[in-house]
Design a protein around this motif. Structure first.
Motif, PDB file in Angstrom:
ATOM      1  N   THR A  31      42.792   6.660  27.191  1.00 35.27           N
ATOM      2  CA  THR A  31      41.479   6.932  27.788  1.00 35.27           C
ATOM      3  C   THR A  31      41.243   6.025  28.991  1.00 35.27           C
ATOM      4  O   THR A  31      40.811   6.484  30.057  1.00 35.27           O
ATOM      5  CB  THR A  31      40.369   6.716  26.735  1.00 35.27           C
ATOM      6  N   ALA A  35      41.384   8.705  31.893  1.00 34.78           N
ATOM      7  CA  ALA A  35      40.061   9.341  32.042  1.00 34.78           C
ATOM      8  C   ALA A  35      39.420   9.059  33.404  1.00 34.78           C
ATOM      9  O   ALA A  35      38.816   9.973  33.994  1.00 34.78           O
ATOM     10  CB  ALA A  35      39.139   8.923  30.899  1.00 34.78           C
ATOM     11  N   PRO A  36      39.521   7.828  33.954  1.00 32.22           N
ATOM     12  CA  PRO A  36      38.909   7.589  35.267  1.00 32.22           C
ATOM     13  C   PRO A  36      39.473   8.497  36.368  1.00 32.22           C
ATOM     14  O   PRO A  36      38.738   8.923  37.258  1.00 32.22           O
ATOM     15  CB  PRO A  36      39.234   6.111  35.550  1.00 32.22           C
ATOM     16  N   TYR A  39      37.859  11.884  35.873  1.00 34.37           N
ATOM     17  CA  TYR A  39      36.425  11.808  36.165  1.00 34.37           C
ATOM     18  C   TYR A  39      36.168  11.723  37.672  1.00 34.37           C
ATOM     19  O   TYR A  39      35.323  12.443  38.204  1.00 34.37           O
ATOM     20  CB  TYR A  39      35.833  10.587  35.454  1.00 34.37           C
ATOM     21  N   ALA A  56      36.181  15.777  32.638  1.00 37.43           N
ATOM     22  CA  ALA A  56      37.072  14.676  32.243  1.00 37.43           C
ATOM     23  C   ALA A  56      37.367  14.751  30.743  1.00 37.43           C
ATOM     24  O   ALA A  56      38.521  14.572  30.317  1.00 37.43           O
ATOM     25  CB  ALA A  56      36.432  13.337  32.597  1.00 37.43           C
TER      26      ALA A  56
ATOM     27  N   ALA B  20      33.659   5.016  42.011  1.00 40.56           N
ATOM     28  CA  ALA B  20      32.980   5.623  40.864  1.00 40.56           C
ATOM     29  C   ALA B  20      33.752   5.368  39.576  1.00 40.56           C
ATOM     30  O   ALA B  20      34.954   5.603  39.511  1.00 40.56           O
ATOM     31  CB  ALA B  20      32.847   7.127  41.089  1.00 40.56           C
ATOM     32  N   LEU B  21      33.038   4.877  38.569  1.00 38.88           N
ATOM     33  CA  LEU B  21      33.652   4.648  37.258  1.00 38.88           C
ATOM     34  C   LEU B  21      33.001   5.556  36.221  1.00 38.88           C
ATOM     35  O   LEU B  21      31.794   5.776  36.279  1.00 38.88           O
ATOM     36  CB  LEU B  21      33.433   3.191  36.824  1.00 38.88           C
ATOM     37  N   PRO B  22      33.791   6.050  35.286  1.00 38.37           N
ATOM     38  CA  PRO B  22      33.165   6.860  34.221  1.00 38.37           C
ATOM     39  C   PRO B  22      32.291   5.976  33.342  1.00 38.37           C
ATOM     40  O   PRO B  22      32.638   4.821  33.106  1.00 38.37           O
ATOM     41  CB  PRO B  22      34.365   7.409  33.438  1.00 38.37           C
ATOM     42  N   LEU B  26      31.073   7.926  27.907  1.00 35.77           N
ATOM     43  CA  LEU B  26      32.095   8.970  28.055  1.00 35.77           C
ATOM     44  C   LEU B  26      33.437   8.459  27.535  1.00 35.77           C
ATOM     45  O   LEU B  26      34.146   9.169  26.818  1.00 35.77           O
ATOM     46  CB  LEU B  26      32.216   9.390  29.525  1.00 35.77           C
ATOM     47  N   LEU B  27      33.778   7.222  27.894  1.00 39.42           N
ATOM     48  CA  LEU B  27      35.055   6.662  27.441  1.00 39.42           C
ATOM     49  C   LEU B  27      35.095   6.582  25.905  1.00 39.42           C
ATOM     50  O   LEU B  27      36.127   6.846  25.287  1.00 39.42           O
ATOM     51  CB  LEU B  27      35.277   5.282  28.063  1.00 39.42           C
ATOM     52  N   ILE B  30      35.606  10.122  24.541  1.00 35.49           N
ATOM     53  CA  ILE B  30      36.986  10.597  24.732  1.00 35.49           C
ATOM     54  C   ILE B  30      37.935   9.877  23.769  1.00 35.49           C
ATOM     55  O   ILE B  30      38.832  10.490  23.179  1.00 35.49           O
ATOM     56  CB  ILE B  30      37.423  10.405  26.202  1.00 35.49           C
ATOM     57  N   THR B  31      37.726   8.569  23.597  1.00 36.82           N
ATOM     58  CA  THR B  31      38.577   7.820  22.662  1.00 36.82           C
ATOM     59  C   THR B  31      38.443   8.395  21.248  1.00 36.82           C
ATOM     60  O   THR B  31      39.443   8.555  20.533  1.00 36.82           O
ATOM     61  CB  THR B  31      38.199   6.325  22.668  1.00 36.82           C
TER      62      THR B  31
END
Lengths: 193, 114
Positions: A31, A35-36, A39, A56, B20-22, B26-27, B30-31
């Motif tokens: 992740t 993921a970044p 996203y 994402a 830009a960072l999520p 969200l992280l 997703i994990t």
């Protein structure tokens, strides 16, 4: 002792293999690593933070599902993820009506002051507005080249076009961006001249 | 000059896009998805969806059932063609076989036919 695999993307493949083998730390590491990318690409393509999150998440779910069957030495993991994310973002872009950026994305830490952060945010929003004016293919090529920092051959593989077409798309895209942002130069904190 | 012609300025703009960072939520989501989808070590292998041929046989009760059904059909076909016991000949061509003897009288009694 096994020789260290020096292929580009080999570490990413190892991460997928660890996930497939049941390594409990792998979901978090995957992740954080991937993921970044998904996203950022979706955010710049859609200019909508909530939709970028959905893209994402969906792209990452597909990656988790693909991990156990991943063939080492085949497609580069990041290229695969960019392609999936771009396709998902394009599908959404075609379905939806024009939604303005209602929620600014979180910016990376390290901005020295509130003023600098505001400038950074204003620039990101201006970038999104200008990107939204471009045709889809130009937008995607520009994002992959200038935001994700990919080389033209990799962009060509992701977009399934030739490298010359990538060069043409990015050149035209940059010209269009300059024109779109012409009136905002001072407002965005750029020196006149 | 009010036109952004400087590549350096454009590059700074792209830099803002890279920043830009999520969001953390969200992280975390997703994990959690990743953990739910992760294969378990030593756990059962993921079950592949049956292929079209396998699905066809399973609709008839599996390989054994289909095998038995095929054998029955073949035996019936052979009996019909070869007539090894002379059953067809014993019946005689054109003869009528009364499967329910006396049924006609019964129907007549019920429905009042004369």
């Amino acid at each position: 002792m096994a020789a260290l695999d020096q292929r580009p993307g080999a570490a990413d493949e190892d991460l997928l293999a660890a996930y497939a083998a049941g390594d409990p730390a792998a979901p978090r590491r995957m992740t954080e690593r991937f993921a970044p990318l998904a996203y950022r690409l979706a955010l710049r393509m859609l200019a909508d933070a909530a939709e970028a999150e959905d893209v994402a998440q969906e792209a990452m779910i597909r990656l988790f599902k693909a991990a156990p069957g991943w063939r080492p030495g085949g497609a580069k993991v990041t290229s695969w993820l960019y392609r999936v994310s771009a396709n998902l973002a394009t599908d959404r872009s075609r379905r939806r009506r024009g939604v303005p950026l209602d929620e600014a994305a979180e910016l990376a830490d390290g901005a020295p002051s509130a003023e600098a952060r505001l400038t950074e945010r204003a620039r990101a929003e201006a970038l999104d507005r200008a990107l939204a004016l471009l045709p889809e293919r130009q937008r995607l090529a520009l994002v992959l080249r200038h935001i994700e920092g990919l080389a033209n051959p990799e962009i060509a593989a992701i977009m399934e076009i030739g490298t010359e077409a990538v060069e043409s798309l990015t050149a035209r895209g940059k010209r269009a961006l300059r024109a779109a942002l012409a009136g905002e130069r001072l407002a965005l904190g750029f020196e006149d001249g | 000059m009010d036109e952004m012609t400087d590549d350096r300025d454009l590059e700074e703009l792209f830099g803002a896009g890279r920043a830009a960072l999520p969001p953390d939520r969200l992280l975390q989501r997703i994990t959690a998805e990743g953990r739910a989808l992760q294969p378990r070590p030593g756990g059962p292998a993921p079950v592949a969806a049956p292929g079209r041929r396998r699905a066809f046989f399973e609709a008839f009760g599996g390989w054994r059932m289909v095998g038995g059904l095929t054998a029955s059909v073949a035996a019936g076909f052979w009996l019909g063609l070869a007539d090894p016991g002379g059953y067809v000949a014993a019946l005689g061509a054109g003869e009528t076989v009364e499967l329910l003897p006396g049924a006609d009288a019964g129907f007549a009694a019920i429905f009042g036919e004369s």
